[in-house]
Design an enzyme around this catalytic site. Structure first.
Site, mmCIF file in Angstrom:
data_model
loop_
_atom_site.group_PDB
_atom_site.id
_atom_site.type_symbol
_atom_site.label_atom_id
_atom_site.label_comp_id
_atom_site.label_asym_id
_atom_site.label_seq_id
_atom_site.Cartn_x
_atom_site.Cartn_y
_atom_site.Cartn_z
ATOM 1 N N CYS A 74 0.859 -1.178 0.000
ATOM 2 C CA CYS A 74 0.000 0.000 0.000
ATOM 3 C C CYS A 74 0.897 1.230 0.000
ATOM 4 O O CYS A 74 1.665 1.434 0.941
ATOM 5 C CB CYS A 74 -0.899 -0.014 1.240
ATOM 6 S SG CYS A 74 -1.936 1.451 1.449
ATOM 7 N N CYS A 182 -1.001 3.316 -6.729
ATOM 8 C CA CYS A 182 -1.854 2.661 -5.732
ATOM 9 C C CYS A 182 -2.047 1.228 -6.201
ATOM 10 O O CYS A 182 -2.329 0.985 -7.386
ATOM 11 C CB CYS A 182 -3.197 3.382 -5.615
ATOM 12 S SG CYS A 182 -4.401 2.566 -4.539
#
Length: 255
Positions: A74, A182
């Site tokens: 992440c 992302c």
């Protein structure tokens, strides 16, 4: 730590499954524990303190599971607290950042679009990274929160919704690359490649996985006989979706 100990992989939700899938391709004999924090997703709109608290709780869980390394799958969580986590835990912790350097190395005066969460784009970690390249390249930052929701809401088979959402974030001017900053966005890579045939679509998953392999080799921790995946989620109802998304990527790789 033993070679057969698992690698912990976590994300703010389900996007990190794309990193898990790449890890499994490059390190097929490793054992993995994936934790998706869907109950608290998205991280991109939370404070640094809130994100850090969640990451500590997840890493504490991994330590109980006796992991030999932790992958923060992440970009937002990495931006928030990777250094703190490295100080707190006595295992290698590998974070992620938008693969901007890869895009810039494609040539002089590149026009680059960076898609990420609003948090990642504003945090010092990315600001510092961008400062190394912005004098020589044209870099445009675009937060794309709706793409996170498409993954979390199990909309990967809704082609019309996906393409209309992607189009809403694609600039009207010409550019050379889109950096997928992302891990959720990697699920849309094939769509983007079809929509933007002359644009490079770049993500950091493979680079991260190869870095994990290097660390395990350096520490003599490569496993020779394993290959299991254990799924966990802060919402039990999302474990079945986690497995479905992993299978989606298997299908995507074969097409």
């Amino acid at each position: 730590m033993n070679c057969s100990d698992p690698i912990g992989v976590f994300d703010s939700g389900l996007g990190g499954i794309s990193v898990l899938h790449t890890l499994k391709q490059i390190l097929p004999d490793e054992n993995y524990i994936f934790f998706g924090d869907s109950k608290y997703n998205p991280y991109g709109i939370k404070t640094k303190e809130e994100i850090t608290a969640r990451c500590i709780e997840i890493c504490d869980f991994f330590m109980i599971k006796k992991v030999k390394a932790i992958v923060i799958a992440c970009n937002t969580a990495t931006s928030a607290c990777v250094n703190l986590l490295r100080e707190k835990y006595d295992v290698p912790i590998i974070g992620m950042e938008p693969a901007l350097k890869v895009a810039c190395e494609k040539g002089k005066h590149q026009k680059i679009v960076v898609w990420a969460t609003n948090f990642t784009l504003k945090e010092k970690k990315f600001v510092d990274l961008m400062s190394h390249f912005e004098n020589d390249h044209e870099i445009e930052k675009i937060p794309c929160p709706k793409l996170v929701r498409l993954v979390e809401d199990d909309q990967l088979e809704n082609k019309h919704l996906i393409e209309s959402t992607l189009q809403s974030y694609i600039p009207n001017h010409s550019f050379d690359s889109i950096v997928l900053g992302c891990t959720h966005f990697v699920f849309f890579k094939s769509y983007l490649q079809n929509l933007l045939k002359d644009v490079s679509i770049i993500d950091g998953n493979e680079g991260t996985a190869r870095h994990v392999k290097e660390i395990l080799m350096t520490n003599d921790l490569l496993n020779k006989n394993g290959g299991t995946i254990e799924f966990h989620n802060s919402l039990d109802s999302e474990i079945s979706l986690s497995k479905k998304l992993y299978s989606f990527l298997d299908t995507y790789e074969r097409t």
